[in-house]
Design a protein around this motif. Sequence first.
Motif, PDB file in Angstrom:
ATOM      1  N   THR A 240       0.815  -1.211   0.000  1.00  0.00           N
ATOM      2  CA  THR A 240       0.000   0.000   0.000  1.00  0.00           C
ATOM      3  C   THR A 240       0.849   1.261   0.000  1.00  0.00           C
ATOM      4  O   THR A 240       0.328   2.356  -0.194  1.00  0.00           O
ATOM      5  N   ASP A 241       2.158   1.129   0.213  1.00  0.00           N
ATOM      6  CA  ASP A 241       3.044   2.289   0.096  1.00  0.00           C
ATOM      7  C   ASP A 241       3.184   2.730  -1.350  1.00  0.00           C
ATOM      8  O   ASP A 241       3.620   3.851  -1.631  1.00  0.00           O
ATOM      9  N   ASP A 242       2.861   1.833  -2.284  1.00  0.00           N
ATOM     10  CA  ASP A 242       2.989   2.115  -3.713  1.00  0.00           C
ATOM     11  C   ASP A 242       1.642   1.863  -4.391  1.00  0.00           C
ATOM     12  O   ASP A 242       1.484   0.899  -5.140  1.00  0.00           O
ATOM     13  N   PRO A 243       0.651   2.727  -4.128  1.00  0.00           N
ATOM     14  CA  PRO A 243      -0.693   2.453  -4.636  1.00  0.00           C
ATOM     15  C   PRO A 243      -0.803   2.541  -6.157  1.00  0.00           C
ATOM     16  O   PRO A 243      -1.679   1.913  -6.750  1.00  0.00           O
ATOM     17  N   ASP A 244       0.061   3.335  -6.807  1.00  0.00           N
ATOM     18  CA  ASP A 244       0.014   3.455  -8.262  1.00  0.00           C
ATOM     19  C   ASP A 244       1.254   2.780  -8.851  1.00  0.00           C
ATOM     20  O   ASP A 244       2.347   3.347  -8.820  1.00  0.00           O
ATOM     21  N   PRO A 245       1.118   1.571  -9.388  1.00  0.00           N
ATOM     22  CA  PRO A 245       2.297   0.821  -9.837  1.00  0.00           C
ATOM     23  C   PRO A 245       2.805   1.226 -11.215  1.00  0.00           C
ATOM     24  O   PRO A 245       3.899   0.822 -11.598  1.00  0.00           O
ATOM     25  N   GLU A 246       2.030   1.987 -11.966  1.00  0.00           N
ATOM     26  CA  GLU A 246       2.413   2.288 -13.344  1.00  0.00           C
ATOM     27  C   GLU A 246       3.772   2.979 -13.406  1.00  0.00           C
ATOM     28  O   GLU A 246       3.991   4.015 -12.787  1.00  0.00           O
ATOM     29  N   GLY A 247       4.682   2.366 -14.155  1.00  0.00           N
ATOM     30  CA  GLY A 247       6.010   2.937 -14.314  1.00  0.00           C
ATOM     31  C   GLY A 247       6.975   2.642 -13.192  1.00  0.00           C
ATOM     32  O   GLY A 247       8.126   3.084 -13.240  1.00  0.00           O
ATOM     33  N   ASP A 248       6.543   1.899 -12.171  1.00  0.00           N
ATOM     34  CA  ASP A 248       7.438   1.555 -11.067  1.00  0.00           C
ATOM     35  C   ASP A 248       8.556   0.625 -11.551  1.00  0.00           C
ATOM     36  O   ASP A 248       8.363  -0.192 -12.454  1.00  0.00           O
ATOM     37  N   PHE A 249       9.713   0.750 -10.907  1.00  0.00           N
ATOM     38  CA  PHE A 249      10.812  -0.179 -11.130  1.00  0.00           C
ATOM     39  C   PHE A 249      10.847  -1.137  -9.940  1.00  0.00           C
ATOM     40  O   PHE A 249      10.920  -0.691  -8.790  1.00  0.00           O
ATOM     41  N   VAL A 250      10.801  -2.439 -10.205  1.00  0.00           N
ATOM     42  CA  VAL A 250      10.717  -3.428  -9.137  1.00  0.00           C
ATOM     43  C   VAL A 250      11.873  -4.414  -9.238  1.00  0.00           C
ATOM     44  O   VAL A 250      12.297  -4.802 -10.335  1.00  0.00           O
ATOM     45  N   SER A 251      12.379  -4.804  -8.074  1.00  0.00           N
ATOM     46  CA  SER A 251      13.421  -5.835  -8.039  1.00  0.00           C
ATOM     47  C   SER A 251      12.847  -7.198  -7.673  1.00  0.00           C
ATOM     48  O   SER A 251      13.507  -8.218  -7.873  1.00  0.00           O
ATOM     49  N   GLN A 252      11.631  -7.227  -7.129  1.00  0.00           N
ATOM     50  CA  GLN A 252      10.995  -8.495  -6.773  1.00  0.00           C
ATOM     51  C   GLN A 252      10.356  -9.114  -8.008  1.00  0.00           C
ATOM     52  O   GLN A 252       9.499  -8.512  -8.643  1.00  0.00           O
TER      53      GLN A 252
END
Length: 214
Positions: free
Chosen positions: A107-119
């Motif tokens: 919930t800390d990242d409610p808008d995932p669009e364009g996020d960079f993820v390592s998981q």
Amino acid sequence: MTTTETLWTPARGPYVASWSAELPALESSLTLRPDGDGITWADQTERDTDPFGGCWARVEGAQGEGEPLLDQMNPHRQRDCFLNWWCQVCATPCSHTTQGRLFLRTTDDPDPEGDFVSQPPLCLPCAGQAIKRCPHLRGRAVAVRARKPRLSRAKGYAYVPNGHGGLWPAMKVDVPLDDTTRLPWVLISQYLAELRDCTVVDLEEELERHAAAA
């Protein structure tokens, strides 16, 4: 292949997790590439590189020995999951529907669009276990499907020549995978994927449909 149920017992850990017996290899074996335009291991093997030409950090020790370190990821297994779009827990193909591949956010990242993820992504059964068992996700998990996730960046430590045929470590960096100038000098420890064309989904509903269809 170890089953998901076995992976999530206290004695086991997700495929991507590091283990306490796995330790970083000494970087004294790093050297300049023969062309002088990047770094390489002195005894580099195919396992030490990737399709982008990056040089990867090495880990010594065996998976499954000691205790799973759930807050750390083994570099090569993280890479395997992203290159093959495997579930980070059971190392089988991740869940993939018309809405895309399945990732868990918080919930800390409610808008995932364009996020960079390592998981890396997950399959549905493992995602269901993760939100119940992972303290970081419990009560805070957001299920996201990305139609166009893209391997985009690499994290690691950059090196520079020391002027005497050796190397100096520079700093922690993340660089684009298409940066042919900087990437050859980075000892890579993780990929970063960019989430594109995202949809937040109801994981419980998806799990119910999955169970009904089984």
